[in-house]
Structure formats: structure tokens, C-alpha cells
Motif scaffolding. Sequence first.
Motif, PDB file in Angstrom:
ATOM      1  N   ARG A  13     -43.677 -36.697   4.994  1.00 51.93           N
ATOM      2  CA  ARG A  13     -43.814 -38.157   5.170  1.00 51.93           C
ATOM      3  C   ARG A  13     -44.841 -38.725   4.193  1.00 51.93           C
ATOM      4  N   MET A  14     -45.926 -38.016   4.012  1.00 50.83           N
ATOM      5  CA  MET A  14     -46.961 -38.491   3.088  1.00 50.83           C
ATOM      6  C   MET A  14     -46.442 -38.543   1.653  1.00 50.83           C
ATOM      7  N   LEU A  15     -45.712 -37.517   1.257  1.00 51.90           N
ATOM      8  CA  LEU A  15     -45.177 -37.482  -0.098  1.00 51.90           C
ATOM      9  C   LEU A  15     -44.142 -38.583  -0.310  1.00 51.90           C
ATOM     10  N   ARG A  16     -43.317 -38.834   0.709  1.00 53.04           N
ATOM     11  CA  ARG A  16     -42.358 -39.949   0.619  1.00 53.04           C
ATOM     12  C   ARG A  16     -43.104 -41.279   0.496  1.00 53.04           C
ATOM     13  N   LYS A  17     -44.221 -41.412   1.210  1.00 54.07           N
ATOM     14  CA  LYS A  17     -45.022 -42.643   1.153  1.00 54.07           C
ATOM     15  C   LYS A  17     -45.610 -42.834  -0.253  1.00 54.07           C
ATOM     16  N   VAL A  18     -46.086 -41.750  -0.851  1.00 53.05           N
ATOM     17  CA  VAL A  18     -46.609 -41.829  -2.218  1.00 53.05           C
ATOM     18  C   VAL A  18     -45.511 -42.296  -3.170  1.00 53.05           C
ATOM     19  N   GLY A  19     -44.333 -41.709  -3.039  1.00 56.72           N
ATOM     20  CA  GLY A  19     -43.208 -42.113  -3.877  1.00 56.72           C
ATOM     21  C   GLY A  19     -42.851 -43.571  -3.684  1.00 56.72           C
ATOM     22  N   GLU A  20     -42.865 -43.994  -2.431  1.00 54.88           N
ATOM     23  CA  GLU A  20     -42.558 -45.393  -2.121  1.00 54.88           C
ATOM     24  C   GLU A  20     -43.601 -46.324  -2.743  1.00 54.88           C
ATOM     25  N   GLN A  21     -44.861 -45.944  -2.681  1.00 60.06           N
ATOM     26  CA  GLN A  21     -45.922 -46.769  -3.265  1.00 60.06           C
ATOM     27  C   GLN A  21     -45.785 -46.856  -4.783  1.00 60.06           C
ATOM     28  N   ILE A  22     -45.411 -45.742  -5.411  1.00 68.54           N
ATOM     29  CA  ILE A  22     -45.186 -45.752  -6.858  1.00 68.54           C
ATOM     30  C   ILE A  22     -44.012 -46.670  -7.195  1.00 68.54           C
TER      31      ILE A  22
END
Length: 100
Positions: A13-22
Motif C-alpha cells: 500500500r505504501m509503495l502504491r501511494k508513492v507511485g500515486e504521489q509521483i
Amino acid sequence: MKKEVLLYPKEKRMLRKVGEQIKLARLRRKLSTSLVAERAKISRATLWKIENGDPTVSMGAYLSVLFAIDLAEDILFLAREDEEGRKLQDQRLLWKGEQW
């Protein structure tokens, strides 16, 4: 052959959130995937993987994208304020002091 990276659900979930923020940062700047991929010297497919939080993409590729969208300095915030590490270090220092 696809690399396999085993992550816990919270890590995914955290990695998906980072991708979403990028991705949101790229869209706010009105930069196309083609332009960002070109600037980052990666393929559009790799950029897509980054924006979707694929754990097989290297940190170097993430950093290249951050440079391409002018957010490279943000990576320096990782673990900057390590409160838990400081507490552990202080406990060790105090314990060592007791030994003297």
C-alpha cells in the motif's frame, strides 16, 4: 523473467501511494509520460510501473523520475527524523554509561 519481490500488504500500500504521489506530481506539472520517461532515461513502461507502485523497479529509476519532475530533493526526507533510532541509541549510551 519477472523479478519477484515479496512485500507485506502495508508495504504494498505504501509503495502504491508513492507511485500515486509521483503520478499526481507529474499531472500537476502537466508533463506527459513520454516527456518524463525521456528526461528520466527510462521507458514509458517503467514509468507506468513506478506510478503503479511496482516493487521490481529500482530505486535509481524512482530517483531519475523525481529528478525529471523536479522533486529529487524529496528523497532526502526518507528516514531524516529517525526518532526510534535516536531512542535506541540513547538507551545504549545510557547503558554504556552505567558500565563505567
